[in-house]
Design an enzyme around this catalytic site. Structure first.
Site: not given
Ligand code: ADP
Length: 237
Positions: A170, A137, A181, A99, A25
């Site tokens: 992160r 990432r 998550r 969400r 996203k």
């Protein structure tokens, strides 16, 4: 709701990027913002408050680190204020919001109030790919560019191609937190899809797991512009 506000003919697009953590996203939002409008990421806004070390940041930090959702009222207020900024008037991109079904209800009311035409782009990626993707990432803390150690590494290891800043991982991209998550996504976020369908919001799926980011962008742009039989209806009551 019909989207029939006084300015419905020229209603500005509100592209809602929907998908699990790590579905791309943020990457797509950064590519789309040149044509649609500002990239509004509730995750980025919350992390900015954590960095500021303010009250909201304190409330959000523990939840983010645990992979849990921040309360609806907190994010609803952030988005409500942000979408009324002048730079949003011709269109905007939402990333990571809504969400929960409650957030989706509040969002549709805001869209109607402010004359936006929502369209949901659902990026679908297998969960087995997600964990590998998120653990590799890296992000530039200055300009927000996202890298992947496997598919899109920086030219110089650990440095942003654009501004040379040291890239960061992160804290919630640890495997145990990634799995939490994904659990939150399954239980709280996926049910939004049927809510949007029932509300008649324009919604389409894109496979986000195979093609390059550029190719995925092309597919999204085609569907948003109505090519390939994209649904173009507005919100219905
Ligand atoms: P990702 O989509 O990869 O999980 P985000 O940056 O969108 O990353 O979100 C990071 C974290 O910020 C979430 O796990 C959650 O704790 C919090 N958060 C972001 N957006 C919302 C939201 N709309 N509602 C509740 N919590 C949110």
């Amino acid at each position: 709701m019909t989207g029939t506000t006084t300015n419905s003919i020229a209603a500005a697009p509100a592209v809602i990027l929907f998908g699990s953590p790590g579905s791309g996203k943020g990457t797509q939002a950064k590519l789309l913002r040149q044509t649609i409008g500002p990239h509004i990421s509730t995750g980025d806004m919350l992390r900015a408050h954590v960095r500021l070390d303010d009250d909201l940041g304190h409330r959000a930090e523990t939840l983010i680190k645990a992979g849990k959702l921040v309360p609806d009222e907190v994010v609803n207020e952030l988005v409500d204020e942000r979408i009324q900024e002048p730079d949003c008037k011709d269109g905007l991109i939402l990333d990571g919001y809504p969400r929960t079904v409650k957030q989706a209800q509040v969002l549709l009311n805001m869209m109607q109030r402010d004359g936006f035409r929502p369209a949901v782009v659902h990026l679908v990626v297998d969960y087995d790919k997600i964990v590998a993707r998120l653990s590799g990432r890296r992000e530039c803390p200055v300009c927000g560019t996202i890298y992947s150690l496997t598919s899109n590494p920086p030219k110089i290891a650990g440095k942003c191609d654009l501004d040379g800043s040291a890239l960061v991982t992160r804290e919630d991209d640890k495997e145990s937190v990634i799995r939490e998550r994904l659990r939150e996504y399954d239980s709280q976020t996926l049910p939004i899809l049927s809510f949007f369908k029932d509300a008649g919001v324009s919604l389409f799926e894109i496979n986000g797991g195979e093609d390059s980011p550029q190719r995925i962008l092309e597919k999204i742009t085609e569907r948003l512009s109505g090519k390939n039989g994209a649904p173009q209806e507005s919100v219905r009551a």
